[in-house]
Design a protein around this motif. Sequence first.
Motif, PDB file in Angstrom:
ATOM      1  N   THR A   1      -2.286  -3.994   9.706  1.00 32.45           N
ATOM      2  CA  THR A   1      -2.720  -4.234   8.326  1.00 32.45           C
ATOM      3  C   THR A   1      -1.799  -3.513   7.335  1.00 32.45           C
ATOM      4  OG1 THR A   1      -4.193  -2.315   8.328  1.00 32.45           O
ATOM      5  CG2 THR A   1      -5.103  -4.401   9.126  1.00 32.45           C
ATOM      6  N   ARG A   2      -1.992  -3.777   6.061  1.00 32.67           N
ATOM      7  CA  ARG A   2      -1.160  -3.132   5.039  1.00 32.67           C
ATOM      8  C   ARG A   2      -1.385  -1.619   5.028  1.00 32.67           C
ATOM      9  NH1 ARG A   2      -2.744  -6.056  -0.368  1.00 32.67           N
ATOM     10  NH2 ARG A   2      -4.777  -5.725   0.626  1.00 32.67           N
ATOM     11  N   VAL A   3      -2.634  -1.210   4.994  1.00 29.81           N
ATOM     12  CA  VAL A   3      -2.928   0.224   5.038  1.00 29.81           C
ATOM     13  C   VAL A   3      -2.492   0.809   6.374  1.00 29.81           C
ATOM     14  CG1 VAL A   3      -4.788   1.931   5.078  1.00 29.81           C
ATOM     15  CG2 VAL A   3      -4.815   0.102   3.375  1.00 29.81           C
ATOM     16  N   GLY A   4      -2.704   0.039   7.441  1.00 30.97           N
ATOM     17  CA  GLY A   4      -2.309   0.519   8.767  1.00 30.97           C
ATOM     18  C   GLY A   4      -0.823   0.771   8.889  1.00 30.97           C
ATOM     19  N   ARG A   5      -0.022  -0.041   8.219  1.00 27.69           N
ATOM     20  CA  ARG A   5       1.432   0.153   8.274  1.00 27.69           C
ATOM     21  C   ARG A   5       1.819   1.493   7.659  1.00 27.69           C
ATOM     22  NH1 ARG A   5       2.361  -4.369   6.566  1.00 27.69           N
ATOM     23  NH2 ARG A   5       2.589  -5.367   8.596  1.00 27.69           N
ATOM     24  N   PHE A   6       1.176   1.827   6.544  1.00 29.49           N
ATOM     25  CA  PHE A   6       1.444   3.124   5.913  1.00 29.49           C
ATOM     26  C   PHE A   6       0.953   4.275   6.795  1.00 29.49           C
ATOM     27  CE2 PHE A   6      -0.471   6.595   3.443  1.00 29.49           C
ATOM     28  CZ  PHE A   6       0.671   7.144   2.891  1.00 29.49           C
ATOM     29  N   LEU A   7      -0.239   4.128   7.347  1.00 17.95           N
ATOM     30  CA  LEU A   7      -0.799   5.190   8.187  1.00 17.95           C
ATOM     31  C   LEU A   7       0.077   5.453   9.409  1.00 17.95           C
ATOM     32  CD1 LEU A   7      -4.618   4.297   8.122  1.00 17.95           C
ATOM     33  CD2 LEU A   7      -3.406   6.008   6.762  1.00 17.95           C
ATOM     34  N   ARG A   8       0.601   4.402  10.004  1.00 18.83           N
ATOM     35  CA  ARG A   8       1.469   4.567  11.174  1.00 18.83           C
ATOM     36  C   ARG A   8       2.777   5.248  10.797  1.00 18.83           C
ATOM     37  NH1 ARG A   8       1.456   0.005  15.654  1.00 18.83           N
ATOM     38  NH2 ARG A   8      -0.737   0.070  16.247  1.00 18.83           N
ATOM     39  N   ARG A   9       3.343   4.806   9.688  1.00 15.63           N
ATOM     40  CA  ARG A   9       4.618   5.381   9.265  1.00 15.63           C
ATOM     41  C   ARG A   9       4.484   6.879   9.001  1.00 15.63           C
ATOM     42  NH1 ARG A   9       5.743   1.700   5.990  1.00 15.63           N
ATOM     43  NH2 ARG A   9       4.899   2.629   4.089  1.00 15.63           N
ATOM     44  N   ALA A  10       3.342   7.289   8.460  1.00 17.21           N
ATOM     45  CA  ALA A  10       3.115   8.700   8.153  1.00 17.21           C
ATOM     46  C   ALA A  10       2.383   9.433   9.274  1.00 17.21           C
ATOM     47  CB  ALA A  10       2.309   8.825   6.855  1.00 17.21           C
ATOM     48  N   SER A  11       2.054   8.717  10.368  1.00 14.95           N
ATOM     49  CA  SER A  11       1.316   9.282  11.510  1.00 14.95           C
ATOM     50  C   SER A  11      -0.057   9.806  11.108  1.00 14.95           C
ATOM     51  CB  SER A  11       2.120  10.408  12.181  1.00 14.95           C
ATOM     52  OG  SER A  11       3.259   9.891  12.816  1.00 14.95           O
ATOM     53  N   LEU A  12      -0.615   9.302  10.026  1.00 15.49           N
ATOM     54  CA  LEU A  12      -1.949   9.713   9.600  1.00 15.49           C
ATOM     55  C   LEU A  12      -3.033   9.067  10.438  1.00 15.49           C
ATOM     56  CD1 LEU A  12      -1.490   9.577   5.708  1.00 15.49           C
ATOM     57  CD2 LEU A  12      -1.484  11.593   7.189  1.00 15.49           C
TER      58      LEU A  12
END
Length: 515
Positions: A409-420
């Motif tokens: 997902t869009r939010v998931g892409r950011f979370l993965r990139r930041a390892s959050l």
Amino acid sequence: MTLPASSSPPALPAPRPADLAIADLVDQRTRALIERRRAGKTRRRGWLVRRALAAADVVGLLAAFVVAQALFGETNPNAPVDRVSPLWEVVVFAVTLPGWIVLARLYGLYAGDETRADHSTVDDVVGVLNMVTFGTWVFFTATWLTGIADPTIPKLVTFWAIAVVGVPALRVVARALCRRTDTYLQNTIVVGAGHVGQRVAQKLIQHPEYGVNVVGFVDDNPRERAESLGGVALLGGIARLPELCAELDVERVIVAFSLAQHPETLELIRELNSRDVQVDVVPRLFEALGAQAQIHAAEGLPLIALPPARLARSSLFLKRALDLTLACFGLLVLAPLLAAIAIAIKLDSPGPVLFRQVRMGRGGRTFRILKFRTMSADADERKAEVAHLNKHLADDPRMFKIPDDPRVTRVGRFLRRASLDELPQLFNVLRGEMSLVGPRPIILDEHQHVNGWALRRLDLKPGITGLWQVLGRDDIPFEEMVQLDYQYVTSWTLAGDLKLIARTIPVLLAGQHGA
């Protein structure tokens, strides 16, 4: 490590023709660096880093003393009038700075970057702590005995506390600035173009932050080349190594299992040492060596000692105490962020906030790992349709990883990139299912391929981070990941865990995504 497979792997380039200059085999950046160094415009890494670190130490120590002086400027009223001035004590301390640099050198705080490719400020922390502590006591004792100054205990304690934090921080900045320059690069030749030699070259190419510029191989009997080595050339036979080092301004040579005769290799190593070339030797049975390995001697014959792998109850207690302390602190501090992420996931796509998956835990007991959901709710049902995108499909189908997975997902892409997305694993740590540092938490399908000695990875709880996280994450093949887990378990120390936690931070900031 499994090298990438192909139907007809390209061979290493043939040794240069007699009429082709050696420099013509290396890339343009290396040629430009060689020309600048010969013109005296660029020096070597050791010269640069030693001076940068010394400057960082001087600034950090002096700034710490000035701040402590500003906070606790009052001195002993019984001291001589001309020595109670806060400025006078700063001057006295500034005069002692060369002694601090000598002390740091005695603790080995300036030599690591030139000899060790992966040396970082994390490796300096203990040395800096010892240097600042010892230096503070020497300064206090010397000024008290001579009466030249009279710093108070609160002032010195404040100075010590600021210095043990500020000096390493400034060393991080100094190293970062050094790594931006070509002076930091070390032209390197790998002796041996076989499986191990190519593996070494691949590792160095994948980690440009080491500043090791692999200019080529030397080998009399090279094997077929892995595609990931790009344009790294075969520069010739081993006998030509001294000539190559001189012409290509080589600072480092890595000896990696060539087929050359032992006397010939030994003679070359001794000659290179006399030519100011750093020589690294890949030891036999290197897969069995870990942080606990020690070099000792028997009648002048060097031996590598591998102590028995023992996990005492006290060690497990300390590890659990560290986990509980840091996990509780992390959840307390990160609570607002966790709540914000949960809301963002709910607003972005339908489905639960948390993703649960069965993983293999300590002693063969399974558990459900917690992560923020980064994919669509039907991701598991769609796995078959994206299986052909698996980056490991050709070389190692035991591992499953899809770059730019369309299910994310869009939010998931950011979370993965930041390892959050991995933050909820702190709850797994509190529940005793995971540790902050440990072996990789693999899925059950992957665990089916773990056998024999590799099962030692089950002696400790899987970790949120570990050797696999710091040394490559998704780029590490399955076999090497298992070896790293075995190495971690059999050589565990509490200090090693703290070091891995510290080394994880820049990895996460770089935006790489793990398990």
